[in-house]
Design an enzyme around this catalytic site. Structure first.
Site, PDB file in Angstrom:
ATOM      1  N   TRP A   1       1.261   5.636  -1.780  1.00  0.00           N
ATOM      2  CA  TRP A   1       0.960   6.634  -2.798  1.00  0.00           C
ATOM      3  C   TRP A   1       2.036   6.785  -3.852  1.00  0.00           C
ATOM      4  CZ3 TRP A   1      -2.566  11.080  -3.315  1.00  0.00           C
ATOM      5  CH2 TRP A   1      -3.829  10.786  -2.760  1.00  0.00           C
TER       6      TRP A   1
ATOM      7  N   TYR B   1       0.821  -1.208   0.000  1.00  0.00           N
ATOM      8  CA  TYR B   1       0.000   0.000   0.000  1.00  0.00           C
ATOM      9  C   TYR B   1       0.858   1.263   0.000  1.00  0.00           C
ATOM     10  CZ  TYR B   1      -3.383   3.523   1.235  1.00  0.00           C
ATOM     11  OH  TYR B   1      -4.162   4.647   1.213  1.00  0.00           O
TER      12      TYR B   1
HETATM   13  N1  LIG Z   1      -1.325  18.682   2.048  1.00  0.00           N
HETATM   14  C1  LIG Z   1      -1.766  17.411   2.037  1.00  0.00           C
HETATM   15  N2  LIG Z   1      -3.003  17.131   1.541  1.00  0.00           N
HETATM   16  C2  LIG Z   1      -3.469  15.849   1.565  1.00  0.00           C
HETATM   17  C3  LIG Z   1      -2.659  14.782   2.019  1.00  0.00           C
HETATM   18  C4  LIG Z   1      -1.361  15.110   2.530  1.00  0.00           C
HETATM   19  O1  LIG Z   1      -0.603  14.223   2.986  1.00  0.00           O
HETATM   20  N3  LIG Z   1      -0.951  16.417   2.520  1.00  0.00           N
HETATM   21  N4  LIG Z   1      -3.125  13.484   1.973  1.00  0.00           N
HETATM   22  C5  LIG Z   1      -4.272  13.188   1.102  1.00  0.00           C
HETATM   23  C6  LIG Z   1      -4.910  11.915   1.486  1.00  0.00           C
HETATM   24  S1  LIG Z   1      -4.141  10.448   1.052  1.00  0.00           S
HETATM   25  C7  LIG Z   1      -6.103  11.846   2.108  1.00  0.00           C
HETATM   26  S2  LIG Z   1      -6.830  10.332   2.416  1.00  0.00           S
HETATM   27  C8  LIG Z   1      -6.831  13.047   2.508  1.00  0.00           C
HETATM   28  C9  LIG Z   1      -7.340  12.900   3.939  1.00  0.00           C
HETATM   29  O2  LIG Z   1      -8.364  13.769   4.194  1.00  0.00           O
HETATM   30  P1  LIG Z   1      -8.878  13.880   5.704  1.00  0.00           P
HETATM   31  O3  LIG Z   1      -8.836  12.555   6.333  1.00  0.00           O
HETATM   32  O4  LIG Z   1     -10.173  14.572   5.692  1.00  0.00           O
HETATM   33  O5  LIG Z   1      -7.725  14.840   6.274  1.00  0.00           O
HETATM   34  P2  LIG Z   1      -7.111  15.112   7.718  1.00  0.00           P
HETATM   35  O6  LIG Z   1      -6.233  16.295   7.548  1.00  0.00           O
HETATM   36  O7  LIG Z   1      -6.497  13.895   8.279  1.00  0.00           O
HETATM   37  O8  LIG Z   1      -8.361  15.490   8.628  1.00  0.00           O
HETATM   38  C10 LIG Z   1      -9.180  16.614   8.326  1.00  0.00           C
HETATM   39  C11 LIG Z   1      -9.524  17.341   9.596  1.00  0.00           C
HETATM   40  O9  LIG Z   1     -10.403  16.569  10.425  1.00  0.00           O
HETATM   41  C12 LIG Z   1     -10.329  17.143  11.726  1.00  0.00           C
HETATM   42  N5  LIG Z   1     -10.707  16.179  12.757  1.00  0.00           N
HETATM   43  C13 LIG Z   1      -9.936  15.201  13.282  1.00  0.00           C
HETATM   44  N6  LIG Z   1     -10.622  14.521  14.224  1.00  0.00           N
HETATM   45  C14 LIG Z   1     -11.850  15.082  14.290  1.00  0.00           C
HETATM   46  C15 LIG Z   1     -13.022  14.809  15.076  1.00  0.00           C
HETATM   47  O10 LIG Z   1     -13.088  13.891  15.898  1.00  0.00           O
HETATM   48  N7  LIG Z   1     -14.113  15.593  14.838  1.00  0.00           N
HETATM   49  C16 LIG Z   1     -14.109  16.591  13.913  1.00  0.00           C
HETATM   50  N8  LIG Z   1     -15.231  17.282  13.718  1.00  0.00           N
HETATM   51  N9  LIG Z   1     -13.007  16.891  13.190  1.00  0.00           N
HETATM   52  C17 LIG Z   1     -11.903  16.135  13.368  1.00  0.00           C
HETATM   53  C18 LIG Z   1      -8.886  17.545  11.900  1.00  0.00           C
HETATM   54  O11 LIG Z   1      -8.801  18.789  12.595  1.00  0.00           O
HETATM   55  C19 LIG Z   1      -8.340  17.567  10.490  1.00  0.00           C
HETATM   56  O12 LIG Z   1      -7.629  18.750  10.140  1.00  0.00           O
HETATM   57  O13 LIG Z   1      -5.984  14.197   2.425  1.00  0.00           O
HETATM   58  C20 LIG Z   1      -5.312  14.298   1.170  1.00  0.00           C
HETATM   59  N10 LIG Z   1      -4.713  15.602   1.079  1.00  0.00           N
HETATM   60  N1  LIG Z   2      -1.803   8.601  12.402  1.00  0.00           N
HETATM   61  C1  LIG Z   2      -2.246   8.639  11.144  1.00  0.00           C
HETATM   62  N2  LIG Z   2      -1.664   7.859  10.199  1.00  0.00           N
HETATM   63  C2  LIG Z   2      -2.099   7.906   8.926  1.00  0.00           C
HETATM   64  C3  LIG Z   2      -3.153   8.776   8.541  1.00  0.00           C
HETATM   65  C4  LIG Z   2      -3.761   9.575   9.548  1.00  0.00           C
HETATM   66  O1  LIG Z   2      -4.710  10.330   9.299  1.00  0.00           O
HETATM   67  N3  LIG Z   2      -3.255   9.504  10.833  1.00  0.00           N
HETATM   68  N4  LIG Z   2      -3.550   8.831   7.226  1.00  0.00           N
HETATM   69  C5  LIG Z   2      -3.330   7.644   6.411  1.00  0.00           C
HETATM   70  C6  LIG Z   2      -3.564   7.856   4.971  1.00  0.00           C
HETATM   71  S1  LIG Z   2      -5.091   8.541   4.543  1.00  0.00           S
HETATM   72  C7  LIG Z   2      -2.697   7.459   4.004  1.00  0.00           C
HETATM   73  S2  LIG Z   2      -3.182   7.523   2.353  1.00  0.00           S
HETATM   74  C8  LIG Z   2      -1.381   6.895   4.348  1.00  0.00           C
HETATM   75  C9  LIG Z   2      -0.264   7.319   3.360  1.00  0.00           C
HETATM   76  O2  LIG Z   2       0.795   6.441   3.455  1.00  0.00           O
HETATM   77  P1  LIG Z   2       1.817   6.219   2.251  1.00  0.00           P
HETATM   78  O3  LIG Z   2       1.121   6.348   0.948  1.00  0.00           O
HETATM   79  O4  LIG Z   2       2.538   4.945   2.505  1.00  0.00           O
HETATM   80  O5  LIG Z   2       2.801   7.443   2.464  1.00  0.00           O
HETATM   81  P2  LIG Z   2       3.821   8.146   1.452  1.00  0.00           P
HETATM   82  O6  LIG Z   2       4.717   8.965   2.294  1.00  0.00           O
HETATM   83  O7  LIG Z   2       3.081   8.836   0.377  1.00  0.00           O
HETATM   84  O8  LIG Z   2       4.633   6.916   0.881  1.00  0.00           O
HETATM   85  C10 LIG Z   2       4.971   6.763  -0.462  1.00  0.00           C
HETATM   86  C11 LIG Z   2       6.386   6.228  -0.554  1.00  0.00           C
HETATM   87  O9  LIG Z   2       6.667   5.913  -1.922  1.00  0.00           O
HETATM   88  C12 LIG Z   2       7.976   6.385  -2.236  1.00  0.00           C
HETATM   89  N5  LIG Z   2       8.030   6.613  -3.699  1.00  0.00           N
HETATM   90  C13 LIG Z   2       7.777   7.746  -4.383  1.00  0.00           C
HETATM   91  N6  LIG Z   2       7.903   7.523  -5.708  1.00  0.00           N
HETATM   92  C14 LIG Z   2       8.242   6.222  -5.866  1.00  0.00           C
HETATM   93  C15 LIG Z   2       8.502   5.398  -7.005  1.00  0.00           C
HETATM   94  O10 LIG Z   2       8.414   5.803  -8.154  1.00  0.00           O
HETATM   95  N7  LIG Z   2       8.822   4.092  -6.763  1.00  0.00           N
HETATM   96  C16 LIG Z   2       8.899   3.587  -5.508  1.00  0.00           C
HETATM   97  N8  LIG Z   2       9.240   2.295  -5.362  1.00  0.00           N
HETATM   98  N9  LIG Z   2       8.667   4.354  -4.412  1.00  0.00           N
HETATM   99  C17 LIG Z   2       8.314   5.644  -4.597  1.00  0.00           C
HETATM  100  C18 LIG Z   2       8.154   7.631  -1.412  1.00  0.00           C
HETATM  101  O11 LIG Z   2       9.529   7.932  -1.218  1.00  0.00           O
HETATM  102  C19 LIG Z   2       7.426   7.248  -0.113  1.00  0.00           C
HETATM  103  O12 LIG Z   2       8.291   6.670   0.818  1.00  0.00           O
HETATM  104  O13 LIG Z   2      -1.024   7.279   5.683  1.00  0.00           O
HETATM  105  C20 LIG Z   2      -2.009   6.915   6.635  1.00  0.00           C
HETATM  106  N10 LIG Z   2      -1.493   7.112   7.990  1.00  0.00           N
HETATM  107 MO   LIG Z   3      -5.125   8.740   2.212  1.00  0.00          MO
END
Ligand SMILES: Nc1nc2c(c(=O)[nH]1)N[C@H]1C(S)=C(S)[C@@H](COP(=O)(O)OP(=O)(O)OC[C@H]3O[C@@H](n4cnc5c(=O)[nH]c(N)nc54)[C@H](O)[C@@H]3O)O[C@H]1N2
Ligand SMILES: Nc1nc2c(c(=O)[nH]1)N[C@H]1C(S)=C(S)[C@@H](COP(=O)(O)OP(=O)(O)OC[C@H]3O[C@@H](n4cnc5c(=O)[nH]c(N)nc54)[C@H](O)[C@@H]3O)O[C@H]1N2
Ligand SMILES: [Mo]
Length: 737
Positions: free
Chosen positions: A97, A95
């Site tokens: 990104w 898993y």
């Molecule tokens: N810049 C940036 N943007 C991203 C990403 C990133 O890594 N960086 N990741 C992307 C990915 S993979 C995903 S899945 C999405 C995730 O999208 P989300 O899961 O919606 O993003 P988060 O920032 O984890 O949470 C959004 C907000 O929910 C609020 N929150 C947390 N707990 C609670 C609660 O119990 N109640 C309420 N009402 N609010 C709460 C927090 O204050 C938080 O800022 O974002 C995407 N966008």
């Molecule tokens: N506590 C907490 N944990 C969370 C979350 C949260 O809200 N709270 N949010 C979760 C969510 S929504 C998500 S989506 C996950 C994200 O978790 P990940 O998707 O695992 O996080 P990334 O840092 O995007 O990891 C991508 C990796 O791929 C590598 N990479 C980039 N390009 C390439 C390529 O071309 N080839 C290869 N082989 N590698 C490459 C990058 O260096 C990086 O290490 O985290 C989750 N974890």
């Molecule tokens: Mo995510």
């Protein structure tokens, strides 16, 4: 990307992008940073003693070896595991990104390779919304209806009078879409909300979860109690006769069950106020406003990434159903506005080119967030969505394009779990924590070092991704690495189909190309192709509303199931048959603070944490922890202090940032600081500030087994000793040639 006369690189946003992502600022420095993996490397203990369980992963040094040698070693090990234990013993879920690009998508490449090798144990769903995609089919028939079936931003700006935004609409998140975004539309859409004076009820512990420019009332809810607030609102609607009985009768089943639950349990506004910390009068007033206006109830994905994460989604749908506006423009329910840039976007919906992966002969899988349980408990059985599943015995873990030591919870436990398999293989451009916990690390290129075709969901353009620089060190494309392995294992012809990478791009493009699209050569020379526009709004709920008998939902009843006999039939105490208030993690006097571990505003997950945008946000090199001035004062913490955040699972250091834009009793520490562990007598200490040393490795529930990493209970104190230095931005110590 532009190559300057002096050989330097400058990121040039797409000319049609109205709001380029600030995250682009991390790209150039990340490309040539000293944490790039330059050559294949093998953990010393694995070289000396061979495969097997060990607690040395993440602690041993590495030895650099040549490509031929490492591919010979790995091919032999893959063969050994397959012969001795079968393909099911290979975990290739992988898993993560990875990076933009349709062909060089690491996970697709790995899955194609492992499928042709005879299969692998895979994973299902995502960390993003893995709870919702299991729940929603029971409630509305499929997840897409909700995730892609809601009103677009322009429809909202034109019709919606009130948005009740649980989790807010965090602008920091909307630059991101899997596969990329050419034109970032959502920042402009948020400005339009402000211009149209759309009122937003911001329900979140953080004021920053909505741009300050949008008119808002802030309801600083206690984390994890949104369901209580929703039930209090629903109860107010019910006893006030403000619910739409006709809608509930015609389009829903199970409302009577829920109504009885609300009344019998006395889940009224006064009860809700005691649980969620919002005054009862404010709850009652909000319910009345919701009933009187065109109202959109939205729930961010973060709310389902907590224990019992099914409930806020189901209860949010209940509220919207009671208002009777599901299927009306700008009304009803939305999920993920502000979570991802494509939710509510009105860009094209055309399919993009993709790499065929073939089929996996092995049927075994895990719900994605059960990775540590899988490795720790082979043979154990567990529940998932009405089924009983058994963990297989994994001997080889193969990861390409993800960072489990970023994304998974309870990293000390994950470390133990990573000690169990015989061999761990990681393809990585950077020396991430996952690479440091591997036996075999294979250096891969970054997108600017190869050619690809790029495009994301609802993207406006297909991009010809030209190579900007030569690969770093001896890095190879994931495809090239896997082709070398396939060659040693005897199926190179099937894997590559005799094509070079460039020929693959042309092939995938031609398979995808409609008649009016340019030839590949013209597309490549032009640098991209603007995609035809699709429908600006989806019509799944509209059609259902127009005629629920002719366009029923794909639920057993064909209606919205506010109570589900199927889910009730599973008998799960942690996910009953209708939305319900279930106690969150019990309070613990030792750990009185709620930690929110949300997405970082300065990077994508852990990617390019070494870049300048990410580094600029750090406090003396450590991840910033936001806390309320009152909580800081009570602990003698001043802005800029190094603090220790801890609970029974572990501890991390962070840099204090004081703000009154956070509910007292709540602290916020974004995910993504590269895990930098130090073994201490009290357990693991991450000196850099990764919150996943603190989060619990528990599932949302037995229904979806989703990730519950958004919250943790912690204590915070000023760190008075000399803080150990952050070393994770250097290559691993003990890297020998
Ligand atoms: N810049 C940036 N943007 C991203 C990403 C990133 O890594 N960086 N990741 C992307 C990915 S993979 C995903 S899945 C999405 C995730 O999208 P989300 O899961 O919606 O993003 P988060 O920032 O984890 O949470 C959004 C907000 O929910 C609020 N929150 C947390 N707990 C609670 C609660 O119990 N109640 C309420 N009402 N609010 C709460 C927090 O204050 C938080 O800022 O974002 C995407 N966008
Ligand atoms: N506590 C907490 N944990 C969370 C979350 C949260 O809200 N709270 N949010 C979760 C969510 S929504 C998500 S989506 C996950 C994200 O978790 P990940 O998707 O695992 O996080 P990334 O840092 O995007 O990891 C991508 C990796 O791929 C590598 N990479 C980039 N390009 C390439 C390529 O071309 N080839 C290869 N082989 N590698 C490459 C990058 O260096 C990086 O290490 O985290 C989750 N974890
Ligand atoms: Mo995510």
């Amino acid at each position: 990307m532009r190559v300057d006369p002096d050989g330097g690189l400058t990121v040039v946003p797409h000319p049609s992008d109205p709001a380029p992502s600030p995250l682009l600022g991390n790209v150039v420095e990340g490309l040539r940073h000293r944490t790039r993996v330059a050559r294949p490397a093998v953990r010393r203990g694995w070289l000396d003693h061979g495969p097997g369980p060990t607690d040395r992963r993440g602690r041993d040094g590495f030895v650099e070896v040549g490509w031929d040698e490492v591919l010979d070693l790995l091919a032999a090990e893959l063969n050994r595991v397959r012969t001795e234990h079968g393909n099911e013993a290979i975990f290739g879920g992988s898993y993560g990104w990875a990076s933009a690009g349709r062909f060089h998508h690491a996970q697709s490449q790995l899955h194609r390779f492992l499928n042709q090798f005879g299969g692998f144990t895979g994973s299902r769903n995502s960390y993003s919304n893995g709870t919702s995609v299991v729940l929603l089919p029971h409630v509305v028939g499929d997840a897409e209806t909700v995730l892609r079936g809601a009103s677009s931003w322009p429809t909202i700006a034109a019709n919606t009078e009130l948005i009740v935004a649980f989790g807010g609409i965090p602008a920091k998140n909307v630059h991101v879409v899997p596969g990329g975004v050419t034109r970032h539309g959502t920042p402009g859409h948020l400005t339009a909300l402000a211009e149209r004076n759309v009122e937003v009820a911001l329900v979140s512990p953080l004021r920053t979860d909505l741009p300050a420019t949008v008119p808002a009332t802030w309801y600083p809810v206690e984390p994890g109690t949104d369901v209580a607030l929703m039930l209090g609102l629903a109860h107010t609607l019910l006893v006030g006769g403000l619910h739409d009985r006709a809608f509930l009768d015609r389009y829903c089943v199970g409302f009577d069950t829920v109504a009885r639950y609300l009344v019998d349990g006395r889940y009224d506004a006064d009860w809700a106020a005691r649980v969620c910390g919002i005054p009862a009068d404010d709850i009652r007033a909000l319910a009345r406003r919701m009933a009187a206006r065109r109202t959109l109830v939205t729930v961010t994905w973060s709310l389902q990434r907590i224990r019992h994460g099914e409930q806020p989604v189901w209860a949010g749908l209940l509220l919207a159903a009671m208002l009777g506006q599901i299927g009306l423009p700008g009304g009803g329910f939305g999920h993920g506005y502000g979570s991802m840039g494509d939710v509510g976007d009105n860009g094209p919906t055309v399919r993009l080119p993709y790499l065929p992966q073939g089929t996996n002969p092995v049927r075994t899988f895990i719900p994605v967030a059960r990775i540590a349980d899988l490795l720790l408990h082979p043979g154990a059985t567990y529940d998932y969505n009405g089924r009983s599943l058994t963990y297989p015995d994994i001997r080889l873990v193969y990861w390409a394009g993800g960072n489990p030591f970023h994304h998974h919870q309870d990293l000390a436990r994950l470390r133990t779990a990573f000690g169990r398999p015989d061999t761990v293989v990681v393809h990585e451009p950077h020396w991430t924590a996952t690479a440091r916990h591997a036996d075999i690390v294979l250096p891969t290129t970054l997108p600017l070092e190869r050619e690809d075709v790029g495009g994301g969901r609802r993207d406006t353009h297909l991009i010809a991704m030209h190579r900007a620089v030569e690969p770093y060190g001896e890095a190879r494309d994931d495809h090239h690495i896997l082709a070398g392995l396939a060659d040693r294992l005897g199926f190179a012809d099937r894997f590559t189909e005799g094509r070079t990478a460039r020929q693959w791009l042309e092939h995938l493009y031609d398979r995808w190309r409609a008649d009016d699209a340019p030839t590949f050569a013209d597309f490549w020379a032009a640098g991209g192709h603007e995609l035809p526009t699709g429908p600006s709004d989806f019509t799944l709920f509209d059609r259902f509303r127009a005629d629920p008998d002719r366009s029923p939902l794909k639920t057993p009843s064909g209606r919205i199931e506010l109570a589900s006999e199927t889910v009730a039939g599973f008998g799960y105490d942690d996910c009953p048959g209708h939305p319900a208030w279930l106690e969150p993690e019990p309070a613990d006097r030792r750990y009185p603070m709620h930690l929110i571990a949300n997405q970082p505003s300065t990077r994508l997950h852990s990617q390019l944490d070494v870049g300048p945008v990410s580094r600029a946000s750090k406090v003396d090199g450590r991840e910033p922890l936001s806390l309320h001035p009152d909580d800081a004062a009570a602990r003698g913490i001043a802005a800029g202090d190094v603090v220790r955040v801890f609970n029974d699972r572990g501890a991390c250091l962070a840099g204090a940032v004081l703000t009154d834009g956070i509910r007292p009793g709540v602290v916020q520490l974004a995910t993504g600081a590269w895990f930098d562990p130090v073994d201490t007598p009290d357990g693991v200490l991450c000196v850099h500030g990764n919150p996943n040393v603190l989060t619990a490795d528990i599932p949302t529930s037995r229904l979806s087994q989703g990730c519950a990493g958004q919250h943790a209970r912690v204590q915070v104190e000023r760190y008075t000793a000399t803080p150990p230095p952050v070393t994770v931005f250097d290559p691993p110590a003990g890297l020998a040639r």
